[in-house]
Design a protein around this motif. Structure first.
Motif, mmCIF file in Angstrom:
data_model
loop_
_atom_site.group_PDB
_atom_site.id
_atom_site.type_symbol
_atom_site.label_atom_id
_atom_site.label_comp_id
_atom_site.label_asym_id
_atom_site.label_seq_id
_atom_site.Cartn_x
_atom_site.Cartn_y
_atom_site.Cartn_z
ATOM 1 N N THR A 211 5.382 -8.926 7.061
ATOM 2 C CA THR A 211 4.718 -7.629 6.892
ATOM 3 C C THR A 211 5.687 -6.511 7.272
ATOM 4 O OG1 THR A 211 3.822 -7.593 9.140
ATOM 5 C CG2 THR A 211 2.432 -8.565 7.435
ATOM 6 N N HIS A 212 5.407 -5.353 6.737
ATOM 7 C CA HIS A 212 6.175 -4.160 7.079
ATOM 8 C C HIS A 212 5.221 -2.982 7.132
ATOM 9 C CE1 HIS A 212 9.365 -1.212 7.258
ATOM 10 N NE2 HIS A 212 8.751 -0.561 6.293
ATOM 11 N N TRP B 62 0.864 -1.187 0.000
ATOM 12 C CA TRP B 62 0.000 0.000 0.000
ATOM 13 C C TRP B 62 0.897 1.233 0.000
ATOM 14 C CZ3 TRP B 62 -5.115 0.339 -0.749
ATOM 15 C CH2 TRP B 62 -5.889 -0.787 -0.525
ATOM 16 N N PHE B 63 0.548 2.165 -0.860
ATOM 17 C CA PHE B 63 1.270 3.416 -0.965
ATOM 18 C C PHE B 63 0.260 4.558 -0.870
ATOM 19 C CE2 PHE B 63 5.322 1.715 -2.519
ATOM 20 C CZ PHE B 63 4.937 0.438 -2.894
ATOM 21 N N ARG B 64 0.757 5.741 -0.599
ATOM 22 C CA ARG B 64 -0.144 6.894 -0.586
ATOM 23 C C ARG B 64 0.585 8.110 -1.140
ATOM 24 N NH1 ARG B 64 -0.760 7.944 5.970
ATOM 25 N NH2 ARG B 64 1.351 8.766 6.345
ATOM 26 N N VAL C 108 3.442 2.748 2.572
ATOM 27 C CA VAL C 108 2.735 2.686 3.843
ATOM 28 C C VAL C 108 2.916 1.329 4.517
ATOM 29 C CG1 VAL C 108 0.458 2.786 4.942
ATOM 30 C CG2 VAL C 108 1.019 4.356 3.065
ATOM 31 N N SER C 109 2.691 0.271 3.753
ATOM 32 C CA SER C 109 2.755 -1.067 4.336
ATOM 33 C C SER C 109 2.837 -2.078 3.215
ATOM 34 C CB SER C 109 1.512 -1.329 5.199
ATOM 35 O OG SER C 109 1.621 -2.551 5.893
ATOM 36 N N CYS C 110 3.377 -3.252 3.523
ATOM 37 C CA CYS C 110 3.393 -4.324 2.535
ATOM 38 C C CYS C 110 3.304 -5.666 3.248
ATOM 39 C CB CYS C 110 4.607 -4.261 1.631
ATOM 40 S SG CYS C 110 6.183 -4.318 2.476
ATOM 41 N N CYS D 254 -2.765 0.430 -4.093
ATOM 42 C CA CYS D 254 -2.151 -0.863 -3.837
ATOM 43 C C CYS D 254 -1.381 -1.278 -5.087
ATOM 44 C CB CYS D 254 -3.160 -1.917 -3.427
ATOM 45 S SG CYS D 254 -4.385 -2.375 -4.661
ATOM 46 N N ALA D 255 -0.373 -2.111 -4.860
ATOM 47 C CA ALA D 255 0.464 -2.562 -5.957
ATOM 48 C C ALA D 255 0.940 -3.973 -5.668
ATOM 49 C CB ALA D 255 1.658 -1.627 -6.133
#
Length: 121
Positions: free
Chosen positions: A58-59, A36-38, A48-50, A96-97
């Motif tokens: 997870t991160h 997830w990016f913003r 943001v998180s992956c 999301c990617a």
């Protein structure tokens, strides 16, 4: 056709919660990490998180640690971003990617169109 579709964005007051969803089709979901990016107006895109392909890794970025949680349901080809204690500075378009490669150096090949999150003070 590869598709990543984000949903769940909206307008929320500071301190509130939202859950974003990223539903994937057109490729082998189980083989990809999802991030997830913003991007806020006038700012660079921020990770943001992956989450890893099986959900074991997870991160979360320091800026959202303790407030955002990422999870995935491989049976539903969907990744979730639970966002709690939202702040006005969380306002952005969230994307999301799908990424592959080493966990420390993921390459994101496929991207969604984004969903707007607006947090009012």
């Amino acid at each position: 056709e590869v598709q990543l579709v984000e949903s769940g964005g909206g307008l929320v007051q500071a301190g509130g919660s939202l859950r974003l969803s990223c539903t994937v089709s057109g490729f082998s979901f189980d083989d990809y990490a999802i991030g997830w990016f913003r991007q806020a107006p006038g700012k660079e895109r921020e990770g943001v998180s992956c989450i890893g392909s099986r959900g074991a890794s997870t991160h979360v970025a320091d800026s959202v640690k303790g407030r955002f949680t990422i999870s995935r349901d491989n049976a539903k080809n969907t990744v979730y971003l639970q966002m709690n204690s939202l702040k006005p500075e969380d306002t952005a378009v969230y994307y999301c990617a799908a990424g592959a490669g080493r966990w420390s150096d993921l390459k994101y090949d496929y991207w969604g169109q984004g969903t707007q999150v607006t947090v009012s003070s």
